[in-house]
Enzyme design. Structure first.
Site, PDB file in Angstrom:
ATOM      1  CB  CYS A 194     144.378  -4.013  86.103  1.00 34.48           C
ATOM      2  SG  CYS A 194     142.638  -4.153  86.459  1.00 34.48           S
TER       3      CYS A 194
ATOM      4  CD  GLU B  20     139.017  -8.215  82.421  1.00 35.46           C
ATOM      5  OE1 GLU B  20     137.832  -8.489  82.322  1.00 35.46           O
ATOM      6  OE2 GLU B  20     139.635  -8.249  83.502  1.00 35.46           O
TER       7      GLU B  20
ATOM      8  CG  ASN C 264     145.186  -8.831  90.297  1.00 40.18           C
ATOM      9  OD1 ASN C 264     144.662  -9.697  89.592  1.00 40.18           O
ATOM     10  ND2 ASN C 264     145.166  -7.553  89.965  1.00 40.18           N
TER      11      ASN C 264
END
Ligand SMILES: NC(=O)c1ccc[n+]([C@@H]2O[C@H](COP(=O)([O-])OP(=O)(O)OC[C@H]3O[C@@H](n4cnc5c(N)ncnc54)[C@H](O)[C@@H]3O)[C@@H](O)[C@H]2O)c1
Length: 484
Positions: free
Chosen positions: A291, A257, A161
């Site tokens: 996210c 992450e 992304n």
């Protein structure tokens, strides 16, 4: 001899040489927005992965002996080269991952800023001196010199992304700290990642210091993450992949992450106009493929109608369409991702949620969905959609909001909208997340703020200074002074 990249088939960078894989295989990336070919990357073999890790290990020795300011020079030059290639890289991000052009351009500029700040911050990293006499049973004649040393070879694995930003935010801190890097970009995003490495190479990258490994994570991922010469892993991606990596990586530090299900909690006294504006931007920018996107709203019953009216108005005003037209909601990364969103929406509607927008899909393009009256028995209350859907859950009181927020397997960020700072701080202390945003949308950055997820959202802390420190370990030398 370094060869120029061949148009549309991108080469790998292995120990200073741009070349093709000996496997003879490439992976073609199609644009999510129009299915047209963007280019192809090399599908490297395990043997080439071994060469990449070994080359990085050798290059690291010399690099670790250079001063922070010498290392910083490479980073400054890298940032300059990135900015020179801004249009080319932004266009590639736009085509490869379907991001609006101006957002793609901002990603490149933000990355250059990140790299420059990392160079600056690296120059401020220093150890400490500790006197042994501070501990009762210690002695003032003992002096500990604590230095920060690199781990060695860092494996950086990035998601699709933010193919440039989330790659450089692993590579730059590792480099300034004196590590070498083996960089494995997400396959869809690997061309953008390759161009970013091309900029680094133009900046004067020593051979082997960063090796670019391309290929399917499912094929070479395990070989990389379990490689005995990898000394640290810095991974961003889905929770399932991240958890599997943390189980396999043995006796080395791992930074993860991962996914999120960030709630926006809206209290009775909130400024609804501002809350709705932030929630819609937080939930739908880049089609919710972030996210830190707001992935559910928890609003107090008494004020839910007022908030929902404003949300609906703003969702209906979102620009939907092609990345070339700077649309906010663009086609999702692939058909499978769109299927996941559709399935979550269908499940919610069957179980009684109210769709306040038209449910519409054209291939990968999912039109923004605002769902009201979502309840905790619906999958969309808990699962990360990674797409343009915003569920609104009406709650009786603050306690119920906190309970639902904390029942999530994730714990990345949360937003609270209220005029009462005391109330907001009280709730913030109750929430099991890495960060709480008071009167603002959930988001990563500014990039020098600490950034972390708890529970299924991650392990370790990023943020420029934290990322540099995370890429180092302490080395203690104790001087026992002569007492005579
Ligand atoms: N917390 C954060 O900062 C953050 C930021 C961005 C994205 N994300 C998360 O990333 C996810 C979306 O990204 P994605 O679809 O690219 O994630 P993904 O997990 O599918 O892939 C991430 C990376 O892992 C690689 N990979 C796959 N299998 C592997 C294996 N067995 N071993 C090693 N590497 C392997 C992929 O090739 C890719 O480079 C979402 O869940 C999102 O929440 C988190």
């Amino acid at each position: 001899m370094k060869a120029e990249l061949i148009a549309n088939t991108y080469q790998l960078l292995l120990n200073g040489e741009w070349k093709e894989t000996s496997s003879g295989k490439t992976i073609e990336n199609l644009s999510p927005s129009d299915n047209m070919p963007v280019g192809a990357v090399q599908a490297m073999t395990e043997n080439e992965v071994d060469l990449a890790v070994a080359g990085a290990k050798t290059a690291q020795k010399d690099w670790a002996n250079r001063s922070f300011s010498e290392r910083a020079e490479l980073l400054y030059a890298w940032a300059d080269q990135l900015l020179k290639m801004k249009e080319e890289i932004a266009e590639t991000i736009m085509k490869e991952v379907g991001k609006g052009y101006s957002s793609a351009e901002k990603e490149v500029v933000r990355t250059a800023d990140f790299i420059k700040y990392t160079a600056e911050e690296g120059k401020r990293i220093h150890g400490e001196l500790i006197n042994g006499g501070n501990f009762n049973a210690g002695s003032a004649n003992k002096l500990a010199m604590v230095q920060r040393k690199p781990f060695g070879v860092v494996l950086a694995i990035s998601p699709f992304n933010y193919p440039v930003n989330l790659s450089a935010s692993k590579i730059a801190p590792a480099l300034i700290a004196g590590n070498a890097v083996v960089f494995k970009p997400a396959t869809q995003g690997a061309i953008s990642g390759t161009l970013m490495i091309k900029a680094l190479d133009k900046a004067g990258l020593p051979a082997g210091l960063v090796n670019l490994v391309t290929g399917k994570g499912s094929e070479i991922g395990d070989h990389l993450t379990t490689h005995p010469s990898i000394n640290m892993i810095n991974f961003t991606g889905g929770t399932e992949t991240g958890e599997a990596i943390s189980r396999k990586a043995s006796m080395i530090p791992v930074i993860l992450e991962l996914g999120g299900k960030d709630p926006a909690i809206v209290l009775n006294d909130a400024n609804f106009e501002k809350a709705a504006e932030d929630i819609v931007a937080g939930a739908f920018s880049y089609s919710g493929q972030r996210c830190t996107a707001i992935k559910r709203v928890l609003v107090m019953d008494e004020v839910a109608d007022a908030l929902v009216d404003k949300l609906k108005e703003k969702v209906n005003a979102l620009k939907v369409g092609a990345p070339e037209d700077n649309a906010v909601v663009t086609p999702l990364i692939n058909g499978k991702a769109a299927d996941v969103v559709q399935q979550l929406v269908d499940d919610a509607v069957v179980k009684g949620a109210t769709a306040l927008t038209e449910i519409k899909r054209a291939g990968n393009l999912v039109y923004p969905v605002l769902l009201d009256n979502v309840t905790v028995d619906m999958e969309v209350a808990w699962k990360e959609p990674f797409g343009p859907v915003l569920p609104v859950i009406r709650v009786k009181n603050i306690e119920e909001a906190v309970t639902i927020a904390n029942e999530s397997e994730y714990g990345l960020q949360a937003s609270i909208f209220t005029k009462s700072v005391e109330q907001a701080i009280h709730i913030s202390n109750e929430l099991e997340t890495g960060t709480v945003q008071i009167n603002g949308k959930t988001e990563r950055g500014p990039d020098h703020f600490p950034f972390l997820g708890v529970k299924g959202s991650g392990l370790g802390v990023q943020g420029i200074r934290n990322s540099i420190e995370s890429a180092t370990r302490e080395k203690v030398i104790v001087l026992n002074m002569n007492q005579g």
